[in-house]
Design a protein around this motif. Structure first.
Motif, short mmCIF file in Angstrom:
data_model
loop_
_atom_site.label_atom_id
_atom_site.label_comp_id
_atom_site.label_asym_id
_atom_site.label_seq_id
_atom_site.Cartn_x
_atom_site.Cartn_y
_atom_site.Cartn_z
N TYR A 101 0.82 -1.20 0.00
CA TYR A 101 0.00 0.00 0.00
C TYR A 101 0.86 1.26 0.00
O TYR A 101 1.64 1.50 0.92
CB TYR A 101 -0.91 -0.02 1.24
N THR A 125 -11.81 4.66 -4.13
CA THR A 125 -12.37 5.23 -2.89
C THR A 125 -13.74 5.90 -3.03
O THR A 125 -14.66 5.56 -2.31
CB THR A 125 -11.35 6.18 -2.25
N LYS A 138 -8.92 8.39 -5.68
CA LYS A 138 -8.18 7.86 -4.52
C LYS A 138 -7.14 8.90 -4.18
O LYS A 138 -6.53 9.49 -5.07
CB LYS A 138 -7.51 6.53 -4.82
N HIS A 222 -7.36 12.77 4.94
CA HIS A 222 -8.34 12.02 4.16
C HIS A 222 -9.52 12.88 3.72
O HIS A 222 -10.07 12.69 2.64
CB HIS A 222 -8.82 10.82 4.97
#
Ligand code: V55
Ligand code: FE
Length: 490
Positions: A101, A125, A138, A222
């Motif tokens: 990742y 996402t 993403k 995020h």
């Protein structure tokens, strides 16, 4: 051909499916409300190949874009892989080429390029609709543009070559009045850089502003918020380190002893006007519900936890906690823009939960309603194994922030619910509908249905249940696109 590992990201609800399908006229029990005309797009990570390294996680899985299309009471289902550069290269090789990742140093030497980590994005996402276009996003790269009618991938998106940031968040915020999309990209200048790009695309989808600033440290940012006046950047202490990555280590490690920060600047202002407020050590939130102005005060509401919610980010930071013991709650942070200082006033305004939904019309404004999945502490059985943390949500909450009333849809043991989307109502005073995929453990596998709930009464029986005749993987985020918006697609 190597097999998928027998670990949480690859078993139970998280079992790889790798099925692209297209099914018309699904069976419906109940009646689809007339307001529900359009498309529910979903981002579904599903690894096309067994991972290069056995310790891989769900967040690395290839993005699939899925759609429930509602047309005159009929429902069609489609799902396709996003044809990212990475997906195409691995498909050709018939195996994984990209490694851990967000760590390009773990990639096969044939594709390894730490100078362009964005080119290994999996677009898994959030499906984002803006100005007549659909994107799969993403936060580690730029989005891919998707044809909303065929779900085919049109290409890597850069606002006609104008976007300088290598990355774009999966959580842009759209002002319902102006139609502008406010967004950001962190690690904008490359791996483990403190560069954050703050951008605005106008209602026609043109990039009209991109300014860069430095975060206090390299952090996983995020989500963010806007209000009528401000852009708000929360920075929680999940940090990156280039040397660790070069050793093959994790991109992210949570640091419990590091302060959190919130940067606030006028939303149409200059990044030089950013003011930084200091928050508590070690806390973390992936998602904010909303933010709004109250004179000089700014309120930001987040699904805040005392530590990072993702086990692999905690463990990389040496934090060993049981998932179910982590304290969290819907938390309001209030900032006084009329006074100097870096203090934050914090209060709990709601129960634990994550993946919150508000009405699109409430974005950046005082608001009353939030819907969010959570874990029912009184459930009469363990949660389904699935999702990023290994336990799927088994309850949906509807919160009325002005009265404190909490409505709960508690699912039976063996059931799980994904993040809902909200569909507005044409009836004045009615809060519309929520659409969410509900999974159920069945005799030999799992069965899924799409539930349509009355947003004002989520604990009542669904007004409609759409049967899905194929197995589904857990979704990350979704997006509702009305029939009218779909018809105006570019
Ligand atoms: C999240 C999801 C991601 C990711 C980083 O929900 C954070 C949080 C699905 O990918 O890469
Ligand atoms: Fe998210």
């Amino acid at each position: 051909m190597p097999k998928f590992p027998n670990t949480l990201p690859f078993i139970a609800l998280n079992r790889p499916l790798r099925i692209e399908s297209s099914i018309r006229n699904l069976d419906v029990e109940g009646t689809i409300p007339a307001d529900v005309q359009g498309a529910f797009f979903r981002a579904v990570p599903d690894p096309a190949h067994p991972p290069l390294h056995d310790d891989d996680i769900t967040l690395s899985a290839d993005g699939m874009v899925s759609r429930f299309l509602f047309e005159g009471g009929q429902v069609d289902y489609d799902i396709k892989y996003v044809r990212t550069a990475r997906y195409e290269a691995e498909r050709k090789a018939r195996r994984a080429l990209y490694g851990s990742y967000r760590n390009p140093y773990t990639d096969d030497p044939g594709v390894r390029d730490p100078s362009r980590p964005d080119l290994r994005t999996v677009s898994n996402t959030t499906p984002v609709w803006h100005a007549g276009r659909l994107f799969m996003t993403k936060e580690d790269g730029r989005p891919y543009e998707i044809d909303p009618h065929t779900l085919e991938t049109r290409g890597y998106w850069s606002y006609g070559g104008k976007l300088r940031s290598q990355t774009m968040t999966a959580h842009p915020r759209i002002d319902p009045a102006t139609g502008e999309m406010f967004f950001f990209g962190y690690e904008a200048g490359g791996l483990a850089t403190r560069d954050v790009a703050y951008c605005i695309a106008d209602r026609d989808g043109q990039l009209v502003s991109e300014q860069w600033f430095q975060a206090p440290y390299v952090a996983s940012i995020h989500d963010f918020c806007i209000t009528g006046r401000w852009a708000i950047f929360p920075v929680y202490p999940t940090t990156s380190d280039l040397e660790r990555m070069k050793q093959g280590g994790a991109h992210w490690a949570h640091q419990q002893d590091l302060e959190s920060w919130v940067g606030i600047m006028p939303r149409y202002g200059k990044v030089e006007e950013m003011r930084w407020f200091k928050g508590p050590k070690g806390v973390s939130a992936f998602h904010m519900t909303n933010a709004f102005d109250d004179g000089d005060l700014v309120h930001m509401d987040a699904c805040l936890a005392e530590t990072c919610a993702f086990p692999f980010m905690r463990e990389a930071g040496g934090i060993h906690r049981n998932q179910w013991e982590i304290q969290s709650g819907l938390t309001r942070w209030t900032f006084d823009m009329g006074k100097p200082g870096d203090g934050i006033v914090s209060s709990i305004i709601g129960p634990p939960g994550d993946l919150p939904r508000i009405r699109d019309a409430d974005q950046g404004r005082p608001y009353r309603h939030v819907w969010l999945p959570t874990m029912n502490p009184e459930a009469k059985g363990p949660p389904l194994v699935g999702n990023v943390v290994g336990a799927a949500f088994n309850c949906l909450l509807g919160l009325d922030l002005s009265t404190g009333r909490v409505d709960a849809l508690n699912l039976d043991p063996g059931m799980a619910i994904n993040e809902p989307v909200h569909v507005p109502s044409s009836k004045p005073g009615h809060n519309g509908w929520l659409l969410a995929v509900v999974d159920r453990e069945a005799a030999i596998d799992y069965q899924s249905e799409l539930w349509i709930l009355d947003a004002d009464n989520i604990s009542a029986a669904p007004v409609a249940r759409v049967k899905v005749p194929v197995p589904l993987r857990p979704q990350v985020h979704g997006w509702w696109v009305s029939a009218e918006q779909l018809a105006s697609s570019k």
